[in-house]
Design an enzyme around this catalytic site. Structure first.
Site, PDB file in Angstrom:
ATOM      1  N   ARG A  46       0.849  -1.205   0.000  1.00  0.00           N
ATOM      2  CA  ARG A  46       0.000   0.000   0.000  1.00  0.00           C
ATOM      3  C   ARG A  46       0.879   1.248   0.000  1.00  0.00           C
ATOM      4  O   ARG A  46       0.606   2.222  -0.703  1.00  0.00           O
ATOM      5  CB  ARG A  46      -0.942  -0.012   1.224  1.00  0.00           C
ATOM      6  CG  ARG A  46      -1.967  -1.134   1.180  1.00  0.00           C
ATOM      7  CD  ARG A  46      -3.045  -0.966   2.230  1.00  0.00           C
ATOM      8  NE  ARG A  46      -2.591  -1.151   3.599  1.00  0.00           N
ATOM      9  CZ  ARG A  46      -2.578  -2.301   4.268  1.00  0.00           C
ATOM     10  NH1 ARG A  46      -2.990  -3.409   3.663  1.00  0.00           N
ATOM     11  NH2 ARG A  46      -2.168  -2.376   5.524  1.00  0.00           N
ATOM     12  N   LYS A 136     -12.543  14.572   4.908  1.00  0.00           N
ATOM     13  CA  LYS A 136     -13.677  14.120   4.094  1.00  0.00           C
ATOM     14  C   LYS A 136     -14.507  13.070   4.823  1.00  0.00           C
ATOM     15  O   LYS A 136     -13.960  12.226   5.532  1.00  0.00           O
ATOM     16  CB  LYS A 136     -13.166  13.524   2.781  1.00  0.00           C
ATOM     17  CG  LYS A 136     -14.260  13.337   1.760  1.00  0.00           C
ATOM     18  CD  LYS A 136     -13.944  12.236   0.795  1.00  0.00           C
ATOM     19  CE  LYS A 136     -14.187  10.888   1.432  1.00  0.00           C
ATOM     20  NZ  LYS A 136     -13.998   9.772   0.494  1.00  0.00           N
ATOM     21  N   GLU A 178     -19.472  14.774   1.543  1.00  0.00           N
ATOM     22  CA  GLU A 178     -19.725  13.841   0.429  1.00  0.00           C
ATOM     23  C   GLU A 178     -20.997  13.021   0.648  1.00  0.00           C
ATOM     24  O   GLU A 178     -20.960  11.960   1.268  1.00  0.00           O
ATOM     25  CB  GLU A 178     -18.527  12.889   0.239  1.00  0.00           C
ATOM     26  CG  GLU A 178     -18.744  11.915  -0.919  1.00  0.00           C
ATOM     27  CD  GLU A 178     -17.583  10.944  -1.141  1.00  0.00           C
ATOM     28  OE1 GLU A 178     -16.653  10.909  -0.310  1.00  0.00           O
ATOM     29  OE2 GLU A 178     -17.624  10.217  -2.144  1.00  0.00           O
ATOM     30  N   LYS A 220     -18.861  17.295  -2.242  1.00  0.00           N
ATOM     31  CA  LYS A 220     -18.447  16.201  -3.136  1.00  0.00           C
ATOM     32  C   LYS A 220     -19.667  15.325  -3.440  1.00  0.00           C
ATOM     33  O   LYS A 220     -19.916  14.331  -2.751  1.00  0.00           O
ATOM     34  CB  LYS A 220     -17.328  15.381  -2.475  1.00  0.00           C
ATOM     35  CG  LYS A 220     -16.897  14.161  -3.271  1.00  0.00           C
ATOM     36  CD  LYS A 220     -15.574  13.599  -2.789  1.00  0.00           C
ATOM     37  CE  LYS A 220     -15.264  12.290  -3.496  1.00  0.00           C
ATOM     38  NZ  LYS A 220     -13.902  11.817  -3.295  1.00  0.00           N
TER      39      LYS A 220
HETATM   40  C1  5MM Z   1     -11.241   6.327  -2.697  1.00  0.00           C
HETATM   41  O1  5MM Z   1     -12.321   5.725  -2.019  1.00  0.00           O
HETATM   42  C2  5MM Z   1     -12.885   6.474  -0.942  1.00  0.00           C
HETATM   43  C3  5MM Z   1     -12.984   5.652   0.296  1.00  0.00           C
HETATM   44  O2  5MM Z   1     -13.905   4.623   0.077  1.00  0.00           O
HETATM   45  P1  5MM Z   1     -14.124   3.453   1.172  1.00  0.00           P
HETATM   46  O3  5MM Z   1     -14.529   4.087   2.444  1.00  0.00           O
HETATM   47  O4  5MM Z   1     -15.215   2.629   0.533  1.00  0.00           O
HETATM   48  O5  5MM Z   1     -12.855   2.700   1.285  1.00  0.00           O
HETATM   49  C4  5MM Z   1     -14.256   7.034  -1.384  1.00  0.00           C
HETATM   50  O6  5MM Z   1     -14.890   7.760  -0.375  1.00  0.00           O
HETATM   51  C5  5MM Z   1     -14.028   7.924  -2.559  1.00  0.00           C
HETATM   52  O7  5MM Z   1     -13.338   9.068  -2.139  1.00  0.00           O
HETATM   53  C6  5MM Z   1     -15.333   8.349  -3.209  1.00  0.00           C
HETATM   54  O8  5MM Z   1     -16.253   7.286  -3.296  1.00  0.00           O
HETATM   55  C7  5MM Z   1     -15.024   8.819  -4.613  1.00  0.00           C
HETATM   56  O9  5MM Z   1     -14.372   7.777  -5.279  1.00  0.00           O
HETATM   57  P2  5MM Z   1     -14.860   7.384  -6.731  1.00  0.00           P
HETATM   58  O10 5MM Z   1     -14.069   6.133  -7.070  1.00  0.00           O
HETATM   59  O11 5MM Z   1     -16.338   7.130  -6.630  1.00  0.00           O
HETATM   60  O12 5MM Z   1     -14.509   8.564  -7.598  1.00  0.00           O
END
Ligand code: 5MM
Length: 340
Positions: A46, A136, A178, A220
């Site tokens: 990672r 966020k 978001e 967002k």
């Molecule tokens: C990058 O993924 C973010 C964290 O997701 P998890 O909590 O599911 O691990 C997620 O919040 C992301 O910032 C948003 O969904 C926007 O990502 P996408 O892929 O939809 O552009």
């Protein structure tokens, strides 16, 4: 609360041509991403992957900020430079995901609520010390044929988003709020627009009630788009018009920027939709991106976990950043995909 500092960070993140790289995948999500390239999700893998993302030369031209996960905020490059220090040194503002995922909302089947408010004030103080300047929190709203989301499901998520945003501003961090209406399901674009409208209306009512300063936050949201399983998929212009119509009705002009999530769209679609919105002329807020998958999918595909592929992976990220930078100004076209 230092209002000028909050405004200045929020505006810097969405400065001309700029947007956000969402690299805040939690451990289960990054494991899924690594599974797709048959790579084990160890702490070192990672770290290696995030170093590739954060050291890609040229991305500072179009990245105003990067969202990190708790573990990543504490990691460093191979040479020992902490990631937040590295990013800030490149003029990219480091941020942090502070929600702790979703749980089923009790007595509201089919609705989820995001958790993580307990102890949040203390965590925000620590994150700020580690170099984060924004945070966020993601609320997840599913659409189902039945009565989902329920009005209370929307309210519970809006309330949590506003509590988080107020705590952030009090701690001197810009909140990125978001509320994601998922594009899973068979619903049409009209249903997505109606639900997104209800969600945004509820979110801004709660933000206002919690005294959140709109000038010192970013939104967002999802784009207004048909569910993945819907037989009729809307065209690019239809998505752009429906999305802006919905946002103009419910997002106050005082908010400096909208940074869309990509939500499972292909990288080309996400860029095309952003471009179409910006091509429609000036809006009350900056219209930008905070993509996860739509920026990273080609990077992972190019890297495959191999040291020899690092340059190609960084080139793939630079390409998406560049094209989304053009889309910020309505200057992108699909023909550029092959040319760059
Ligand atoms: C990058 O993924 C973010 C964290 O997701 P998890 O909590 O599911 O691990 C997620 O919040 C992301 O910032 C948003 O969904 C926007 O990502 P996408 O892929 O939809 O552009």
């Amino acid at each position: 609360m230092n209002i000028d500092a909050l405004k200045s960070v929020a505006n810097a993140i969405v400065a001309k041509q700029k947007g956000v790289l969402a690299a805040d995948e939690s451990s289960p999500t990054i494991k899924k991403r690594f599974d797709s390239i048959q790579l084990e999700s160890t702490e070192e893998n990672r770290r290696r992957y995030r170093e590739i993302l954060f050291t890609a030369d040229g991305t500072e031209r179009t990245l105003g900020g990067v969202i990190l996960f708790d573990e990543t905020l504490r990691q460093s490059t191979r040479d020992g430079v902490p990631f937040p220090t590295l990013l800030a040194g490149r003029g990219i503002i480091p941020g942090i995901k502070v929600d702790q995922g979703t749980k089923a909302l009790a007595l509201h089947p089919g609705n989820k609520v995001t958790v993580g408010l307990d102890g949040l004030a203390e965590r925000l103080a620590e994150y700020r010390q580690l170099g984060a300047q924004f945070a966020k929190w993601r609320a997840v709203i599913e659409i189902d044929e039945r009565d989902i989301p329920s009005p209370f499901g929307i309210h519970a998520n809006a309330h949590a988003l506003a509590r988080y945003a107020a705590l952030c501003q009090e701690a001197g961090l810009v909140p990125i709020v978001e509320p994601e209406v998922l594009m899973d399901g068979a619903h049409g674009i009209e249903r997505c627009e109606a639900v997104t409208a209800q969600v945004l209306q509820a979110v801004f009512a709660e933000l206002d009630a919690h005294r959140v300063l709109f000038e010192g936050m970013l939104l967002k949201p999802n784009m207004v788009i048909a569910g993945k399983k819907c037989a009729r998929q809307a065209g690019v212009q239809e998505v752009a018009e429906a999305t802006l119509r919905c946002l103009r009705r419910y997002v106050p002009a005082a908010v400096p920027g909208i940074v869309f999530l990509s939500g499972g769209q292909s990288e080309e679609d996400a860029t095309d939709h952003l471009n179409a919105m910006n091509a429609m002329g000036a809006q009350p807020w900056q219209v930008s991106f905070s993509y996860g998958r739509a920026l990273q999918a080609p990077v992972l595909a190019a890297w495959k976990g191999q040291e020899g592929n690092v340059a190609a992976a960084q080139q793939a990220l630079l390409k998406r950043c560049h094209l989304n930078g053009l889309a910020r100004e309505g200057k992108y076209s699909r023909s550029m995909e092959a040319a760059t």
